[in-house]
Scaffold this motif. Structure first.
Motif, PDB file in Angstrom:
ATOM      1  N   HIS A  24     -16.647  11.811  81.227  1.00 55.61           N
ATOM      2  CA  HIS A  24     -16.156  10.439  81.116  1.00 55.61           C
ATOM      3  C   HIS A  24     -14.760  10.536  80.505  1.00 55.61           C
ATOM      4  CE1 HIS A  24     -20.404   9.433  81.623  1.00 55.61           C
ATOM      5  NE2 HIS A  24     -19.976   8.245  82.021  1.00 55.61           N
ATOM      6  N   LYS A  33     -16.757   3.238  80.928  1.00 57.51           N
ATOM      7  CA  LYS A  33     -17.805   2.923  81.908  1.00 57.51           C
ATOM      8  C   LYS A  33     -18.129   4.140  82.774  1.00 57.51           C
ATOM      9  CE  LYS A  33     -17.568  -1.589  81.067  1.00 57.51           C
ATOM     10  NZ  LYS A  33     -18.134  -1.926  79.807  1.00 57.51           N
ATOM     11  N   THR A  34     -19.333   4.147  83.316  1.00 56.02           N
ATOM     12  CA  THR A  34     -19.734   5.188  84.261  1.00 56.02           C
ATOM     13  C   THR A  34     -19.411   4.691  85.664  1.00 56.02           C
ATOM     14  OG1 THR A  34     -21.452   5.912  82.731  1.00 56.02           O
ATOM     15  CG2 THR A  34     -21.630   6.689  84.995  1.00 56.02           C
ATOM     16  N   ILE A  35     -18.114   4.743  85.981  1.00 51.06           N
ATOM     17  CA  ILE A  35     -17.609   4.339  87.293  1.00 51.06           C
ATOM     18  C   ILE A  35     -16.629   5.410  87.754  1.00 51.06           C
ATOM     19  CG2 ILE A  35     -17.944   1.851  86.946  1.00 51.06           C
ATOM     20  CD1 ILE A  35     -14.979   1.648  86.182  1.00 51.06           C
ATOM     21  N   GLY A  36     -16.415   5.504  89.043  1.00 50.17           N
ATOM     22  CA  GLY A  36     -15.576   6.543  89.621  1.00 50.17           C
ATOM     23  C   GLY A  36     -14.224   6.706  88.961  1.00 50.17           C
ATOM     24  N   GLU A  37     -13.593   5.613  88.610  1.00 53.22           N
ATOM     25  CA  GLU A  37     -12.257   5.667  88.010  1.00 53.22           C
ATOM     26  C   GLU A  37     -12.267   6.289  86.623  1.00 53.22           C
ATOM     27  OE1 GLU A  37     -13.329   2.127  88.921  1.00 53.22           O
ATOM     28  OE2 GLU A  37     -13.052   3.026  90.886  1.00 53.22           O
ATOM     29  N   ASN A  38     -13.454   6.455  86.027  1.00 54.63           N
ATOM     30  CA  ASN A  38     -13.549   7.004  84.674  1.00 54.63           C
ATOM     31  C   ASN A  38     -14.280   8.350  84.652  1.00 54.63           C
ATOM     32  OD1 ASN A  38     -13.053   6.808  81.835  1.00 54.63           O
ATOM     33  ND2 ASN A  38     -15.203   6.301  81.548  1.00 54.63           N
TER      34      ASN A  38
END
Length: 125
Positions: A24, A33-38
């Motif tokens: 992360h 957040k656990t999202i692609g951008e992070n």
């Protein structure tokens, strides 16, 4: 398998010394957040060294600076390779601080880069 480099030390997934993990970039414990951008592909050592840090001390200016953010920054703007392509060189405060904190030039990685240079598989594109 394609030559996929991990995003901090640039070890190649195919030849990685350490297990690979998903980092992360901005830690969950700090609101990330656990999202692609992070998320970033990292070797376990870089991930362990980074832990929940988002900044580190630049060894030249002795100022705290942001760590390299692979989703927001270009690798080539903060790093280059030494003459034989075995060590990352920080060309900005962020680059230098990231190299020191994450230990991207640890002996095991340098030795692997040395072998990969001979094989024609390093540096990664």
């Amino acid at each position: 398998m394609p030559k996929v480099p991990v995003e901090y030390c640039k070890s190649q997934a195919k030849f990685a010394i350490d297990p690979l993990v998903i980092d992360h970039v901005y830690p969950v414990s700090l609101g990330g957040k656990t999202i692609g951008e992070n998320l970033a592909l990292a070797c376990q050592t870089c991930n362990n060294c980074k832990y929940i840090k988002t900044e580190a001390l630049d060894p030249i200016t002795e100022q705290n600076v942001p760590l390299f953010q692979p989703r927001q920054m270009q690798w080539s703007e903060h790093f280059s390779w030494n003459a034989d392509f075995t060590q990352m060189v920080g060309i900005t405060p962020t680059g230098r601080a990231t190299i020191v904190l994450l230990k991207t030039n640890r002996l095991s990685v340098i030795n692997m880069r040395r072998v990969l240079v001979i094989m024609g598989d390093h540096p990664p594109a």
